[in-house]
Design a protein around this motif. Sequence first.
Motif: not given
Length: 319
Positions: A66-73
């Motif tokens: 798991y991990g949220d990288y949709e807005s990871d710049e």
Amino acid sequence: MRNQKMYEADDKMISLIRDNYDLLQMLGSFGISLGFGDKTVQETCADNNVDTYTFLAVVNFTINGYGDYESDEQLSVPTLMHYLDASHSYYLDFQLPFIRRELEESLNGDDSLAMLILRFYDEYAHEIRRHMMYEQKTLFPYVQALLDGKMPTEYSIETFSRHHKEADKKLRELKLLIIKYLPSDGLHNNKLTATLHDIYDNEEWLRQHSMVEDHIFVPAIRRLEQLSKQNDVTKNISDMVFKGAGQNSESLSDREKDVIVALVQGMANKEIADHLCISINTVITHRRNIARKLQIHSPAGLTIYAIINGLVDISSVKL
């Protein structure tokens, strides 16, 4: 491989491997060599010119799922590209031929079912190769063009994402055939069991590889596309506003620059004339020459020109 631990830059690299030996192949795909001693993840990545943040993002996502990288710049697209490219080479050049050799040694070459299993494997290998070569020849060059500041119009990451799926249907059929195929002698059975175990391991590797592409790489390329589009729009606006200005900006006289500054500050023609101690007709002449030289006729355009060329400070301009 789910230990629910999130590794950080100051953790020892050896700790990652000790806790998750499956990461050994990942190190090679990132270009990280063994022999790092007791160095931290940060130190090891620095020694091998690998972006630490991106390395840990892939590691933690692979381990924990798991991990949220949709807005990871902070993700490094070049690092991801290198990792995926090297992973493809590893699978196509090593793993696929290795499993093929294991199957040949495990099966009775005179058995028709054994030949069927090999044929299924070859079809599966062909499908995987076609899938990865598409990415090599189409997706990766597109991403490199974005990194080079270009914005190709004939392709997008959404095109890839819509058609991206795991090529595992034939692999499932292959496993069922192997499980149901039991050689009569113990030696072949042991070899086939070991081969089946390797196939399951590689199925998991492919699943994780696909997940990294879908959940880390694709969002990163979406952001790169958006940035490229923004830069392209900015360039187009700049070209329209300053068309012809670049080669003529040096021909502006000091007095014409003074007039531009006064106009940007909101002065009318009479105010400019009084401020510069010249006649209104001279102000009008200067404005006409400015418009001709710069091909800029609006106060807004002149304001942008003055800011870009350092004639005024943006903080002094009423926006």
